[in-house]
Scaffold this active site. Sequence first.
Site, PDB file in Angstrom:
ATOM      1  N   ARG A 107       0.879  -1.421  -0.114  1.00 56.67           N
ATOM      2  CA  ARG A 107      -0.074   0.117  -0.142  1.00 56.67           C
ATOM      3  C   ARG A 107       0.906   1.269  -0.105  1.00 56.67           C
ATOM      4  O   ARG A 107       0.461   2.180  -0.770  1.00 56.67           O
ATOM      5  CB  ARG A 107      -1.116  -0.081   1.211  1.00 56.67           C
ATOM      6  CG  ARG A 107      -2.112  -0.914   1.231  1.00 56.67           C
ATOM      7  CD  ARG A 107      -3.173  -0.791   2.222  1.00 56.67           C
ATOM      8  NE  ARG A 107      -3.993  -1.611   2.013  1.00 56.67           N
ATOM      9  CZ  ARG A 107      -5.357  -1.539   2.595  1.00 56.67           C
ATOM     10  NH1 ARG A 107      -5.453  -0.436   3.439  1.00 56.67           N
ATOM     11  NH2 ARG A 107      -6.474  -2.180   2.359  1.00 56.67           N
TER      12      ARG A 107
ATOM     13  N   ASP B  39     -14.255  11.326  10.859  1.00 58.14           N
ATOM     14  CA  ASP B  39     -13.294  10.231  10.433  1.00 58.14           C
ATOM     15  C   ASP B  39     -11.878  11.010  10.432  1.00 58.14           C
ATOM     16  O   ASP B  39     -11.741  12.329  10.270  1.00 58.14           O
ATOM     17  CB  ASP B  39     -13.850   9.678   9.259  1.00 58.14           C
ATOM     18  CG  ASP B  39     -13.118   8.291   9.023  1.00 58.14           C
ATOM     19  OD1 ASP B  39     -13.743   7.332   9.000  1.00 58.14           O
ATOM     20  OD2 ASP B  39     -11.892   8.203   8.511  1.00 58.14           O
TER      21      ASP B  39
HETATM   22  C1  LIG Z   1     -14.279   0.038   8.900  1.00 62.08           C
HETATM   23  S1  LIG Z   1     -14.677   1.872   8.913  1.00 62.08           S
HETATM   24  C2  LIG Z   1     -16.300   1.753   9.766  1.00 62.08           C
HETATM   25  C3  LIG Z   1     -17.411   2.575   9.379  1.00 62.08           C
HETATM   26  C4  LIG Z   1     -18.778   2.511   9.907  1.00 62.08           C
HETATM   27  N1  LIG Z   1     -18.753   2.855  11.155  1.00 62.08           N
HETATM   28  C5  LIG Z   1     -19.317   0.996   9.779  1.00 62.08           C
HETATM   29  O1  LIG Z   1     -19.302   0.250  10.620  1.00 62.08           O
HETATM   30  O2  LIG Z   1     -19.687   0.817   8.750  1.00 62.08           O
HETATM   31  C6  LIG Z   1     -13.708   2.413   9.985  1.00 62.08           C
HETATM   32  C7  LIG Z   1     -13.278   3.878   9.972  1.00 62.08           C
HETATM   33  O3  LIG Z   1     -12.599   4.493  11.068  1.00 62.08           O
HETATM   34  C8  LIG Z   1     -11.723   5.393  10.703  1.00 62.08           C
HETATM   35  N2  LIG Z   1     -10.640   5.688  11.806  1.00 62.08           N
HETATM   36  C9  LIG Z   1      -9.891   4.585  12.278  1.00 62.08           C
HETATM   37  N3  LIG Z   1      -8.936   5.375  12.862  1.00 62.08           N
HETATM   38  C10 LIG Z   1      -9.645   6.582  13.299  1.00 62.08           C
HETATM   39  C11 LIG Z   1      -9.246   7.444  14.163  1.00 62.08           C
HETATM   40  N4  LIG Z   1      -8.182   7.513  15.262  1.00 62.08           N
HETATM   41  N5  LIG Z   1      -9.947   8.608  14.371  1.00 62.08           N
HETATM   42  C12 LIG Z   1     -11.140   8.802  13.504  1.00 62.08           C
HETATM   43  N6  LIG Z   1     -11.312   7.913  12.405  1.00 62.08           N
HETATM   44  C13 LIG Z   1     -10.690   6.704  12.607  1.00 62.08           C
HETATM   45  C14 LIG Z   1     -11.339   4.883   9.363  1.00 62.08           C
HETATM   46  O4  LIG Z   1     -10.601   5.952   8.506  1.00 62.08           O
HETATM   47  C15 LIG Z   1     -12.352   4.125   8.559  1.00 62.08           C
HETATM   48  O5  LIG Z   1     -12.964   5.059   7.605  1.00 62.08           O
END
Ligand SMILES: C[S@@+](CC[C@H](N)C(=O)[O-])C[C@H]1O[C@@H](n2cnc3c(N)ncnc32)[C@H](O)[C@@H]1O
Length: 302
Positions: A53, A162
């Site tokens: 990546r 996010d």
């Molecule tokens: C798998 S997605 C989940 C989306 C949604 N909550 C769902 O369950 O469908 C995880 C998201 O968390 C965000 N994320 C991860 N670490 C984070 C952080 N420290 N602060 C804010 N967002 C974060 C990622 O960028 C990603 O878009």
Amino acid sequence: MLSPNSGGGTEVALFFNAGPRLEAEEFRLIRDLVHGFCGIRLADESRLAVERRLGERLDGLGLQNFAEYCELLSQTGRGQGELEHAVDLLTTNETYFFRERPQLQAFENEVLPQLRELCALRRSLTVWSAGCSTGEEVYTLAILIARSGLFAGWDVRVFGNDISRRVLKTARRGVYRGSSFRAMPEGWKAHFIKTPDGYMVESKVRSMCHFGHFNLLDRGRIALLGRVDAIFCRNVMIYFGDEARRSLIDSFYDRLTPGGFLMLGHSESLLHLSTAFELAHLTGDLAYRKPSQLPFVPRGAS
Ligand SMILES: C[S@@+](CC[C@H](N)C(=O)[O-])C[C@H]1O[C@@H](n2cnc3c(N)ncnc32)[C@H](O)[C@@H]1O
């Protein structure tokens, strides 16, 4: 996609990376920087996936190898900006409308009526989707609230945040296609308007939704959110280390109204993380609740 930190790295064996090689020491530096910055713990097994990546990023920056990239990440100022970029490339952003249906049905049928009671005096409701990715979760919650008819004339706000600016751009646009709709109930089509680029969330629902760019480990920034009545944090903490999980749970506790609800993903729990919340047994699901004077009334018990 990178596997959650508890899992293995099954995809890892499937790819051969032709680009620059990421040495173990360089991987450790990137892993520690990412973890310190946003809580995401990269498992050792994910080294090849990280190499692949970020390898593309090296090309874009005109760097020859990961040693140069690590040097860039370690610089004050510029390094922080690049780290944000790296995290964006490493995070999993999978999401779709109406994800984890039984939980959303429990939210609609059992949690919303309780929130109506809890927030009746002020006639305002705030729901936070923490780690909202491209926004489908935020709009799903807003549609559920609108369809419930319980909050007509109230000040309703569904807020999503996010760490990735890229996904938030999609969220703010509110236009979706194909796989975003794979679990959506047929009857919800009425909430979308066909456009040449896809289906746009109707304006009545969009006007309830707001998005912000911030890191869930930034407690100062989270404090600015004010009180929230329900928090959805689903499929985010599975990628975190324990320390980051605890910090986040403490922030959630601070932000929640007494009696407010915390909803986690189906594979996530507060086990070994916090005893401050009480359990709310919903039909087909389990939620957490910040204790209050107002008892939680399970469905059917009145
Ligand atoms: C798998 S997605 C989940 C989306 C949604 N909550 C769902 O369950 O469908 C995880 C998201 O968390 C965000 N994320 C991860 N670490 C984070 C952080 N420290 N602060 C804010 N967002 C974060 C990622 O960028 C990603 O878009």
